[in-house]
Scaffold this active site. Structure first.
Site, PDB file in Angstrom:
ATOM      1  N   ASN A 193      20.327   3.894  25.958  1.00 33.49           N
ATOM      2  CA  ASN A 193      19.375   2.942  25.359  1.00 33.49           C
ATOM      3  C   ASN A 193      19.548   2.868  23.847  1.00 33.49           C
ATOM      4  O   ASN A 193      19.561   1.787  23.263  1.00 33.49           O
ATOM      5  CB  ASN A 193      17.943   3.380  25.678  1.00 33.49           C
ATOM      6  CG  ASN A 193      17.619   3.216  27.143  1.00 33.49           C
ATOM      7  OD1 ASN A 193      17.707   2.129  27.673  1.00 33.49           O
ATOM      8  ND2 ASN A 193      17.263   4.302  27.793  1.00 33.49           N
ATOM      9  N   HIS A 223      21.089  12.045  17.014  1.00 32.52           N
ATOM     10  CA  HIS A 223      21.812  10.779  16.932  1.00 32.52           C
ATOM     11  C   HIS A 223      22.072  10.444  15.466  1.00 32.52           C
ATOM     12  O   HIS A 223      21.143  10.467  14.657  1.00 32.52           O
ATOM     13  CB  HIS A 223      20.974   9.631  17.507  1.00 32.52           C
ATOM     14  CG  HIS A 223      20.602   9.811  18.947  1.00 32.52           C
ATOM     15  ND1 HIS A 223      21.512   9.741  19.978  1.00 32.52           N
ATOM     16  CD2 HIS A 223      19.399  10.051  19.534  1.00 32.52           C
ATOM     17  CE1 HIS A 223      20.890   9.919  21.125  1.00 32.52           C
ATOM     18  NE2 HIS A 223      19.608  10.117  20.890  1.00 32.52           N
TER      19      HIS A 223
END
Ligand SMILES: NC(=O)c1ccc[n+]([C@@H]2O[C@H](COP(=O)([O-])OP(=O)(O)OC[C@H]3O[C@@H](n4cnc5c(N)ncnc54)[C@H](O)[C@@H]3O)[C@@H](O)[C@H]2O)c1
Length: 264
Positions: A193, A223
């Protein structure tokens, strides 16, 4: 007058919306309705947050929400995003991986354009979409190429039962995947996602790069999104022990939409 929200998916992240309602963190909103695969989950959530459990999209939209929030699955976004936006109701999905399908993304965009509703892409478990959009705009304005991508560090356990898994990932830090976001989606449809979201904000899933490094013993996800054009470098890094920040990103977005001051 309070704005009305409806929820699809009453699991871990849906419960965060209920928690925010319960704690009075969304004073400008009321829960109109909620639906989930199991009706009991929707009923339990409505007992906490208000509203009524709905059986299917027609009943959910019959509760006249101003916003539909999705915390369910990629399939749910695929099935419901266009009818919701066509009905003039704004849509806030978390299963953004669905929009790796560019045709779906374009259909959702056009439906929103026609009805005047809005498709909101929340930052979820990553961030910096505001500055990524500005960097993409500057690249367009200056006729330059933006290079963008995401690099993720995570424990090997979360890659088990996927095509990128191999036993060596359990014992030594190793690159598990490197390619485009589009390729990442094809291999790991339920786990990208954030990669899809950042690619939509920058250069699209075909051109945005994705790297996943498996780190033995690592808990959670880290991330790092990078976007570069000559003279500008954007780096946005988010570590989260679990996915709760994605649920809270919706609460934060709703508060921003209701606030006299907006941080963009
Ligand atoms: N954008 C992000 O940063 C981000 C981060 C984490 C998770 N997610 C995504 O958010 C979604 C929800 O995650 P979660 O941890 O809350 O999952 P969960 O499994 O705890 O909850 C999902 C709920 O949705 C319900 N559901 C599934 N399909 C449905 C359908 N067709 N109709 C109605 N209800 C349905 C399930 O019964 C369940 O109650 C997942 O798709 C996940 O990939 C996005």
């Amino acid at each position: 007058m309070k704005r009305r929200i409806a929820l699809i998916g009453c699991g871990y992240l849906g419960e965060i919306i209920a928690e925010a309602m319960e704690k009075g963190l969304l004073p400008g909103y009321e829960m109109a309705a909620a639906m989930s695969r199991r009706r009991e989950s929707a009923e339990a959530l409505c007992r906490r947050a208000g509203g009524a459990a709905a059986e299917g999209l027609a009943e959910l939209l019959g509760a006249k929400p101003d916003f539909v929030i999705e915390t369910a699955s990629v399939e749910t976004v695929r099935e419901y995003c266009v009818p919701i936006l066509e009905a003039g109701i704004s849509f806030i999905p978390l299963s953004i991986g669905a929009f790796a399908d560019r045709a779906l993304y374009e259909r959702a965009r056009s439906a929103a354009e026609r009805s005047g509703a809005k498709l909101y892409i929340p930052h979820g478990a990553v961030g910096g979409f505001d500055v990524l959009r500005t960097a993409a705009l500057m690249a367009e304005a200056e006729g330059r190429t933006l290079r963008a991508g995401i690099s993720t560090r995570k424990g090997p356990a979360s890659l088990r039962n996927t095509p990128v898994y191999r036993p060596e990932l359990e014992t030594e830090e190793q690159l598990a995947f490197s390619g485009s976001c589009k390729e990442a989606i094809a291999l790991l449809p339920a786990k990208v996602n954030v990669a899809v979201a950042q690619s939509l904000a920058t250069v699209g899933p075909e051109r945005a790069s994705a790297r996943i490094t498996a780190v033995p013993g690592f808990v959670g996800d880290e991330h790092t999104i990078t976007a570069e054009l000559p003279g500008i470098r954007v780096v946005s890094q988010v570590y989260s022990e679990n996915a709760a920040i994605a649920g809270w990103s919706i609460v934060s977005l709703l508060r921003d939409l209701h606030s006299p001051v907006s941080f963009f």
